[in-house]
Write a protein that holds these residues in place. Structure first.
Motif, PDB file in Angstrom:
ATOM      1  N   PRO A  78     -11.441   7.192 -13.704  1.00 35.89           N
ATOM      2  CA  PRO A  78     -11.600   7.679 -12.331  1.00 35.89           C
ATOM      3  C   PRO A  78     -12.171   6.630 -11.381  1.00 35.89           C
ATOM      4  N   ALA A  79     -13.118   5.840 -11.849  1.00 36.97           N
ATOM      5  CA  ALA A  79     -13.718   4.824 -10.977  1.00 36.97           C
ATOM      6  C   ALA A  79     -12.716   3.728 -10.625  1.00 36.97           C
ATOM      7  N   VAL A  80     -11.921   3.304 -11.600  1.00 37.19           N
ATOM      8  CA  VAL A  80     -10.906   2.283 -11.327  1.00 37.19           C
ATOM      9  C   VAL A  80      -9.835   2.851 -10.404  1.00 37.19           C
ATOM     10  N   LEU A  81      -9.444   4.096 -10.641  1.00 37.19           N
ATOM     11  CA  LEU A  81      -8.479   4.736  -9.747  1.00 37.19           C
ATOM     12  C   LEU A  81      -9.033   4.797  -8.322  1.00 37.19           C
ATOM     13  N   ASP A  82     -10.318   5.062  -8.199  1.00 35.11           N
ATOM     14  CA  ASP A  82     -10.939   5.120  -6.885  1.00 35.11           C
ATOM     15  C   ASP A  82     -10.828   3.779  -6.164  1.00 35.11           C
ATOM     16  N   VAL A  83     -10.969   2.691  -6.915  1.00 30.59           N
ATOM     17  CA  VAL A  83     -10.807   1.353  -6.332  1.00 30.59           C
ATOM     18  C   VAL A  83      -9.372   1.154  -5.845  1.00 30.59           C
ATOM     19  N   LEU A  84      -8.405   1.569  -6.653  1.00 27.19           N
ATOM     20  CA  LEU A  84      -6.999   1.421  -6.275  1.00 27.19           C
ATOM     21  C   LEU A  84      -6.661   2.275  -5.062  1.00 27.19           C
ATOM     22  N   VAL A  85      -7.233   3.454  -4.994  1.00 23.78           N
ATOM     23  CA  VAL A  85      -6.999   4.315  -3.838  1.00 23.78           C
ATOM     24  C   VAL A  85      -7.632   3.707  -2.589  1.00 23.78           C
ATOM     25  N   LYS A  86      -8.849   3.201  -2.736  1.00 23.45           N
ATOM     26  CA  LYS A  86      -9.587   2.653  -1.600  1.00 23.45           C
ATOM     27  C   LYS A  86      -8.910   1.414  -1.033  1.00 23.45           C
ATOM     28  N   LYS A 106       0.825  -1.208   0.000  1.00 23.97           N
ATOM     29  CA  LYS A 106       0.000   0.000   0.000  1.00 23.97           C
ATOM     30  C   LYS A 106       0.863   1.262   0.000  1.00 23.97           C
ATOM     31  N   ASN A 107       0.176   2.361  -0.249  1.00 27.42           N
ATOM     32  CA  ASN A 107       0.786   3.698  -0.177  1.00 27.42           C
ATOM     33  C   ASN A 107       1.886   3.914  -1.203  1.00 27.42           C
ATOM     34  N   ILE A 108       1.769   3.279  -2.358  1.00 24.90           N
ATOM     35  CA  ILE A 108       2.730   3.495  -3.443  1.00 24.90           C
ATOM     36  C   ILE A 108       2.454   4.851  -4.083  1.00 24.90           C
ATOM     37  N   ARG A 109       3.507   5.613  -4.279  1.00 22.08           N
ATOM     38  CA  ARG A 109       3.389   6.869  -5.021  1.00 22.08           C
ATOM     39  C   ARG A 109       3.860   6.612  -6.454  1.00 22.08           C
ATOM     40  N   LEU A 110       3.046   7.008  -7.420  1.00 22.64           N
ATOM     41  CA  LEU A 110       3.289   6.678  -8.820  1.00 22.64           C
ATOM     42  C   LEU A 110       3.339   7.953  -9.653  1.00 22.64           C
ATOM     43  N   GLY A 111       4.302   8.031 -10.562  1.00 24.59           N
ATOM     44  CA  GLY A 111       4.409   9.227 -11.392  1.00 24.59           C
ATOM     45  C   GLY A 111       5.267   8.989 -12.626  1.00 24.59           C
ATOM     46  N   PRO A 112       5.584  10.027 -13.377  1.00 27.75           N
ATOM     47  CA  PRO A 112       5.228  11.416 -13.076  1.00 27.75           C
ATOM     48  C   PRO A 112       3.757  11.746 -13.331  1.00 27.75           C
ATOM     49  N   THR A 113       3.049  10.928 -14.125  1.00 26.56           N
ATOM     50  CA  THR A 113       1.610  11.072 -14.286  1.00 26.56           C
ATOM     51  C   THR A 113       0.985   9.690 -14.162  1.00 26.56           C
ATOM     52  N   LEU A 114      -0.302   9.654 -13.876  1.00 25.67           N
ATOM     53  CA  LEU A 114      -0.989   8.370 -13.780  1.00 25.67           C
ATOM     54  C   LEU A 114      -1.338   7.868 -15.180  1.00 25.67           C
ATOM     55  N   LYS A 132      -1.324   6.515  -4.893  1.00 23.37           N
ATOM     56  CA  LYS A 132      -1.507   7.953  -5.065  1.00 23.37           C
ATOM     57  C   LYS A 132      -0.485   8.505  -6.058  1.00 23.37           C
ATOM     58  N   PRO A 133      -0.828   9.595  -6.741  1.00 22.61           N
ATOM     59  CA  PRO A 133       0.132  10.224  -7.648  1.00 22.61           C
ATOM     60  C   PRO A 133       1.187  10.987  -6.862  1.00 22.61           C
ATOM     61  N   VAL A 134       2.366  11.129  -7.450  1.00 28.07           N
ATOM     62  CA  VAL A 134       3.380  11.968  -6.821  1.00 28.07           C
ATOM     63  C   VAL A 134       2.901  13.414  -6.884  1.00 28.07           C
ATOM     64  N   SER A 135       3.373  14.233  -5.930  1.00 26.12           N
ATOM     65  CA  SER A 135       3.038  15.664  -5.957  1.00 26.12           C
ATOM     66  C   SER A 135       4.327  16.437  -6.183  1.00 26.12           C
ATOM     67  N   SER A 136       4.872  17.029  -5.150  1.00 27.86           N
ATOM     68  CA  SER A 136       6.198  17.652  -5.239  1.00 27.86           C
ATOM     69  C   SER A 136       7.119  16.914  -4.280  1.00 27.86           C
ATOM     70  N   ALA A 137       8.400  17.019  -4.495  1.00 34.17           N
ATOM     71  CA  ALA A 137       9.362  16.321  -3.631  1.00 34.17           C
ATOM     72  C   ALA A 137       9.209  16.772  -2.180  1.00 34.17           C
ATOM     73  N   ASP A 138       9.084  18.065  -1.973  1.00 32.93           N
ATOM     74  CA  ASP A 138       8.961  18.585  -0.606  1.00 32.93           C
ATOM     75  C   ASP A 138       7.686  18.098   0.073  1.00 32.93           C
ATOM     76  N   GLU A 139       6.583  18.153  -0.651  1.00 34.55           N
ATOM     77  CA  GLU A 139       5.306  17.731  -0.072  1.00 34.55           C
ATOM     78  C   GLU A 139       5.303  16.241   0.246  1.00 34.55           C
ATOM     79  N   ASP A 140       5.832  15.447  -0.673  1.00 35.85           N
ATOM     80  CA  ASP A 140       5.831  14.002  -0.454  1.00 35.85           C
ATOM     81  C   ASP A 140       6.765  13.613   0.688  1.00 35.85           C
ATOM     82  N   LEU A 141       7.926  14.225   0.767  1.00 37.80           N
ATOM     83  CA  LEU A 141       8.847  13.924   1.872  1.00 37.80           C
ATOM     84  C   LEU A 141       8.236  14.319   3.215  1.00 37.80           C
ATOM     85  N   LYS A 142       7.546  15.439   3.231  1.00 38.63           N
ATOM     86  CA  LYS A 142       6.896  15.872   4.473  1.00 38.63           C
ATOM     87  C   LYS A 142       5.817  14.891   4.887  1.00 38.63           C
ATOM     88  N   ALA A 143       5.043  14.407   3.900  1.00 37.74           N
ATOM     89  CA  ALA A 143       3.971  13.455   4.201  1.00 37.74           C
ATOM     90  C   ALA A 143       4.537  12.114   4.663  1.00 37.74           C
TER      91      ALA A 143
END
Length: 541
Positions: free
Chosen positions: A514-522, A500-508, A527-538
């Motif tokens: 959207p519905a299939v993505l919702d299943v994967l998130v649930k 779980k909690n895999i970050r995937l990028g640079p784009t999905l 989750k998609p990558v955001s910025s390096a700073d935000e992801d490291l903080k999280a």
């Protein structure tokens, strides 16, 4: 044409020409090949039921599917040959079944497809067939069919490599063929397709294990090895791609010829294998994977052997020195069988080679599971003592699209008390960064190729066992870059394992609704990558 199988696809799907350079005719032939392979799959499965072992067809299906991966085969004549061979294999199995009075009756028209006589006939038929998914189905089922199809492509690539090394399992071939007979059908519900996608991940785990066994049996377990990034005066050959067996053939063919062998891209980890590094003329690594590939290839003063995909179409300016093997084929390039590399060697001897020595630093490779687990006690002690606070697995594919600097920035910003495991060609964004060490253990550990994902999984499992917890409970974060279909297969394996909690990028992926993505998130918190700073903080809090 319509193609959305890679990360760089244009606006959800390439329709005029591929971002990779694939033209509509090539796309049509690849679609038709998959359609014909669906027909062959019906017969191969029926042969098994009748006690016939379709071994040749099994191997051929994987090779032919491999030829449809991103950037592998843009040669219309070679694709035509694959289509014609597909029909030939199907007819041969049909005749065997008829001889046993077990004549199958299939309702699917793919099982009765007759190849057109000309290349143009095939292109027109490919345009009529289109992508091998059910366009009448709801969007979410289409999405899952595409995920399955692209995952199966990755499985076939790994299975092809494993088979060359003598490692095969009928369960892999059976699943691939069952998947082909299912994809494109308008039966079954969403849950069925979700289960098929996860089953693909399970089968890919087995496939990667077989490939790992093949590589380590043939070449030994990788050991930590320093690899020069420079070059020395003398004749030279550059080997790119993933196929270690092809590399060994090149090393054997050039022994005693005063030709130095260099790796490029995903071949870098080859320097850590004992049975490859023993060759004294296996010198170093040249260039990266994507960022400057065209210039690197153009400037290299010797011939280039492309063994697998993940590379841009060669430019006309240097095509005359590029050779290919296996399923890889481009118009204007010379295709070689690795038991006869005379043309490659002669080309190297005729070209100038490097005129002088040049030092460009070094990198370390060879941190596959045996090497890492060999210092597991030290790693575990470091975690318990608080010296090592977190592990990052930053792996996957590289590509040319903007946004991949995220992975470089993230690695550079990781704290000094963290360790980065990396694999795949995505590491060429940061593989030569000086990140230091923790108690003698390098902070940046190169696990190997994308083919070595099995090794990374085993490292994670061993750490979880040592700490008596699940992988998801480890201080481990997976940040993955994807580009093509082998990355899809690896992602499905991780989902099958419950990671779980895999970050995937640079784009999905464009083929995930959207519905299939919702299943994967649930279910998997992907989750998609955001910025390096935000992801490291999280991640680190």
């Amino acid at each position: 044409m319509f193609c959305n199988q890679c990360e760089q696809t244009s606006k959800g799907g390439c329709i005029n020409v591929g971002v990779c350079g694939k033209n509509p005719d090539t796309a049509a032939l690849q679609d038709l090949l998959l359609y014909a392979l669906k027909g062959l799959s019906f017969y191969a499965l029926e042969a098994r039921k009748a006690g016939i072992n379709p071994k040749q067809a099994d191997r051929f299906i994987c090779e032919a599917v491999f030829s449809t991966l991103t950037n592998v085969n843009f040669n219309p004549e070679k694709l035509q040959e694959y289509i014609e061979k597909t029909v030939l294999f199907r007819n041969q199995i049909s005749e065997q079944l008829q001889g046993m009075d077990k004549v199958p009756a299939f309702n699917d028209p793919a099982a009765n497809y007759l190849a057109g006589e000309s290349l143009q006939d095939l292109i027109e038929e490919g345009n009529r067939q289109g992508l091998l998914v059910d366009r009448r189905a709801p969007a979410d089922i289409q999405s899952l069919q595409e995920i399955l199809l692209y995952g199966v492509k990755g499985v076939c690539a790994y299975a092809y490599h494993a088979a060359l090394l003598g490692q095969e399992d009928e369960k892999i071939y059976t699943f691939v063929q069952e998947a082909f007979t299912r994809v494109g059908s308008h039966e079954n519900d969403l849950d069925f397709w979700l289960n098929m996608v996860l089953k693909c991940g399970e089968i890919n785990l087995l496939t990667m294990e077989l490939l790992d066994t093949g590589n380590t049996s043939a070449f030994g377990h990788p050991v930590p090895t320093q690899v020069t990034l420079g070059h020395k005066a003398g004749k030279a050959i550059l080997v790119s791609g993933h196929d270690l067996l092809d590399l060994k053939h090149v090393l054997e063919a050039t022994a005693g010829q005063d030709i130095n062998i260099y790796t490029h891209g995903e071949m870098l980890p080859a320097h850590g294998y004992p049975e490859l590094k023993k060759y004294p003329h296996f010198y170093g690594h040249y260039g990266r994977a994507w960022q400057n590939q065209q210039k690197e290839f153009e400037n290299f003063p010797g011939p280039i052997l492309m063994t697998t995909n993940c590379l841009m179409m060669p430019k006309d300016s240097y095509k005359d020195k590029v050779f290919t093997t296996g399923p890889v084929s481009y118009p204007g390039l010379t295709h070689l069988k690795t038991d006869n590399l005379v043309e490659l060697v002669d080309k190297a001897l005729a070209m100038s080679g490097f005129q002088s020595d040049e030092e460009q630093g070094n990198v370390m490779v060879g941190f596959a599971r045996n090497s890492v687990l060999g210092v597991a006690d030290k790693v575990i002690a470091g975690v318990k003592a608080g010296v090592i606070k977190h592990f990052f697995l930053v792996g996957g594919c590289d590509g040319a699209r903007a946004g991949r600097n995220y992975f470089t920035e993230l690695v550079e910003k990781t704290p000094a008390d963290t360790v980065i495991l990396t694999l795949g060609c995505g590491k060429f964004r940061f593989f030569d960064k000086e990140l230091g060490a923790i108690d003698g253990i390098p902070r940046l550990l190169d696990v190997g190729q994308c083919n070595d994902s099995y090794s990374a999984i085993q490292i994670a499992a061993a750490l979880a066992n040592a700490f008596e917890c699940g992988v998801n409970d480890l201080p481990l974060s997976m940040i993955l870059s994807w580009y093509e279909q082998k990355a899809v297969a690896v992602l499905l394996t991780l989902l099958y394992l419950g990671i779980k909690n895999i970050r995937l990028g640079p784009t999905l992926p464009a083929f995930i609704t959207p519905a299939v993505l919702d299943v994967l998130v649930k279910h998997f918190a992907i989750k998609p990558v955001s910025s390096a700073d935000e992801d490291l903080k999280a991640i680190l809090g």
